[in-house]
Motif scaffolding. Sequence first.
Motif, short mmCIF file in Angstrom:
data_model
loop_
_atom_site.label_atom_id
_atom_site.label_comp_id
_atom_site.label_asym_id
_atom_site.label_seq_id
_atom_site.Cartn_x
_atom_site.Cartn_y
_atom_site.Cartn_z
N ILE A 72 -52.95 21.63 59.52
CA ILE A 72 -52.10 22.56 60.27
C ILE A 72 -51.62 21.93 61.57
O ILE A 72 -50.44 22.03 61.92
CB ILE A 72 -52.87 23.86 60.55
CG1 ILE A 72 -53.10 24.64 59.24
CG2 ILE A 72 -52.12 24.74 61.55
CD1 ILE A 72 -54.05 25.81 59.38
N PRO A 98 -43.35 25.25 60.61
CA PRO A 98 -44.14 26.25 59.91
C PRO A 98 -43.59 26.51 58.51
O PRO A 98 -42.39 26.35 58.26
CB PRO A 98 -43.99 27.49 60.79
CG PRO A 98 -42.66 27.33 61.44
CD PRO A 98 -42.51 25.85 61.67
N MET A 134 -45.30 31.93 58.55
CA MET A 134 -46.27 31.36 59.50
C MET A 134 -45.72 31.47 60.93
O MET A 134 -44.54 31.19 61.17
CB MET A 134 -46.51 29.90 59.14
CG MET A 134 -47.69 29.25 59.79
SD MET A 134 -47.86 27.54 59.17
CE MET A 134 -49.56 27.21 59.59
N ARG A 135 -46.57 31.87 61.86
CA ARG A 135 -46.17 31.94 63.26
C ARG A 135 -46.11 30.54 63.87
O ARG A 135 -46.76 29.61 63.38
CB ARG A 135 -47.16 32.80 64.03
CG ARG A 135 -47.05 34.28 63.71
CD ARG A 135 -48.32 35.06 63.93
NE ARG A 135 -49.00 34.77 65.19
CZ ARG A 135 -50.17 35.28 65.53
NH1 ARG A 135 -50.82 36.10 64.71
NH2 ARG A 135 -50.72 34.97 66.70
N ARG A 181 -49.91 36.77 50.91
CA ARG A 181 -49.36 36.29 52.19
C ARG A 181 -48.71 37.42 52.99
O ARG A 181 -47.90 37.16 53.87
CB ARG A 181 -48.33 35.17 51.94
CG ARG A 181 -48.88 33.96 51.20
CD ARG A 181 -49.89 33.19 52.03
NE ARG A 181 -50.35 32.00 51.32
CZ ARG A 181 -51.40 31.95 50.54
NH1 ARG A 181 -52.15 33.04 50.36
NH2 ARG A 181 -51.76 30.84 49.93
N ASN A 185 -55.57 35.88 56.22
CA ASN A 185 -55.13 34.50 56.47
C ASN A 185 -55.45 34.11 57.91
O ASN A 185 -54.64 33.50 58.61
CB ASN A 185 -53.63 34.35 56.18
CG ASN A 185 -53.34 34.16 54.71
OD1 ASN A 185 -53.49 33.06 54.18
ND2 ASN A 185 -52.96 35.24 54.04
N LEU A 195 -54.70 30.73 59.81
CA LEU A 195 -53.78 29.95 58.96
C LEU A 195 -52.32 30.25 59.29
O LEU A 195 -51.43 29.86 58.54
CB LEU A 195 -54.06 30.24 57.48
CG LEU A 195 -55.48 29.92 57.01
CD1 LEU A 195 -55.64 30.27 55.53
CD2 LEU A 195 -55.83 28.45 57.24
N GLY A 196 -52.10 30.94 60.39
CA GLY A 196 -50.73 31.13 60.86
C GLY A 196 -50.16 32.51 60.66
O GLY A 196 -49.14 32.85 61.26
N ILE A 197 -50.79 33.32 59.79
CA ILE A 197 -50.32 34.69 59.62
C ILE A 197 -51.02 35.61 60.61
O ILE A 197 -50.41 36.48 61.22
CB ILE A 197 -50.54 35.16 58.16
CG1 ILE A 197 -49.58 34.38 57.24
CG2 ILE A 197 -50.31 36.66 58.02
CD1 ILE A 197 -49.71 34.73 55.78
#
Length: 367
Positions: free
Chosen positions: A52, A58, A62-63, A119, A125, A128-130
């Motif tokens: 990551i 992204p 994903m943020r 997702r 998540n 993991l970006g969510i």
Amino acid sequence: MAHSIPESMEAWIQQISKRVPFRKRVPVPKPAADGLLVKILAMGVCHSDCTIAAMDAPIPGMRLEFILGHEACGEVVQLGSNVNASDFAVGDKVAILIVPGCDHASCPQCNRGLHAICRAPDSGNYGLGIDDGMFAEYIAIATRAAVKLPAGVDIHEAAVAADAVLTSYQAVRYTADVQPDQTIAIFGLGGVGLNGLQTAIHLRAKRILVVDKRQATLDEAVKIGIPKEDTFCTGDADAKRIEQYVAEAGIQVDTAIDFVGHADTFQSAQFTVRPGGTIVVVGLISPTCPFIPMVSVMNALTIKGSYSGTRKGLAECLELMAKGVLKPLVETNGIEELPSVMSDLDEGKVKSRMVLLPDWKHGSSKA
């Protein structure tokens, strides 16, 4: 006794394309009505954290900035207003499922039991970006992400239960469906692969061949019962490769489980399994891997991906850990050392799974 919850907390933040996480003081999150606030007691570091951090952009959903970290255990310090007190109580020690899924009836993943690949914005998540992750003092999670620790499970080992243990357990027990009459090959004996090996031994696979580039990790396999002649060190240029060995010895490998996901291991797996055999890919190291139609298609191989696991699987892992059947190999360090630990992990210097303890030094982060 009620836990005093501060208004802000320390956290390691990852900005996509910035390569190295940075410290920042952020508000302590509030639990949803059906959620829990958990004080983090120990955190695992996974190579996915390095992946990551190395991203240039992204992926969809994903943020750009979030709290990193997706392995941890902790103590429940606050219940959401709708949480049943018979399900959870303040003081419960829990492992945290990375992706509990949104669990909506309309979700095409969750309604098929595939919560781990959901997702949706409320899928979890974590890290993991969510949603925000676990390299922090606290995390707000859904109750469906929490599994209570059985008596006897060490918090350092519990910290890696939901990824390093569950991911390998899911791959071996459920995706590969390893049976006692089968011969299998395991590629990669890092923090995940060693747990996969223990799972295969628990399932009484007839024969287990193991492959790694590090002799030290193969020595660990020998310690837990794998014959030395069934270990293959790819870091030794003079050593015989597994595909050559099985071909010469006439060994029928039913399933290969690739915990590396590297171009070399995936290619080797295709030449190792018998016609009609199965390859399960777990690792994510290489962005692309060679698929060889003349081997895989003409031998009618089945190739499966295996990702994370279920809440039921996590509970099973924790019970097996409590019984001493699964014992993840962990090393410990402090949360202040996260960037250097990630660097060592990315360079292959960490033999097992690194667990960080929350020895935060307050006042050293950005406001």
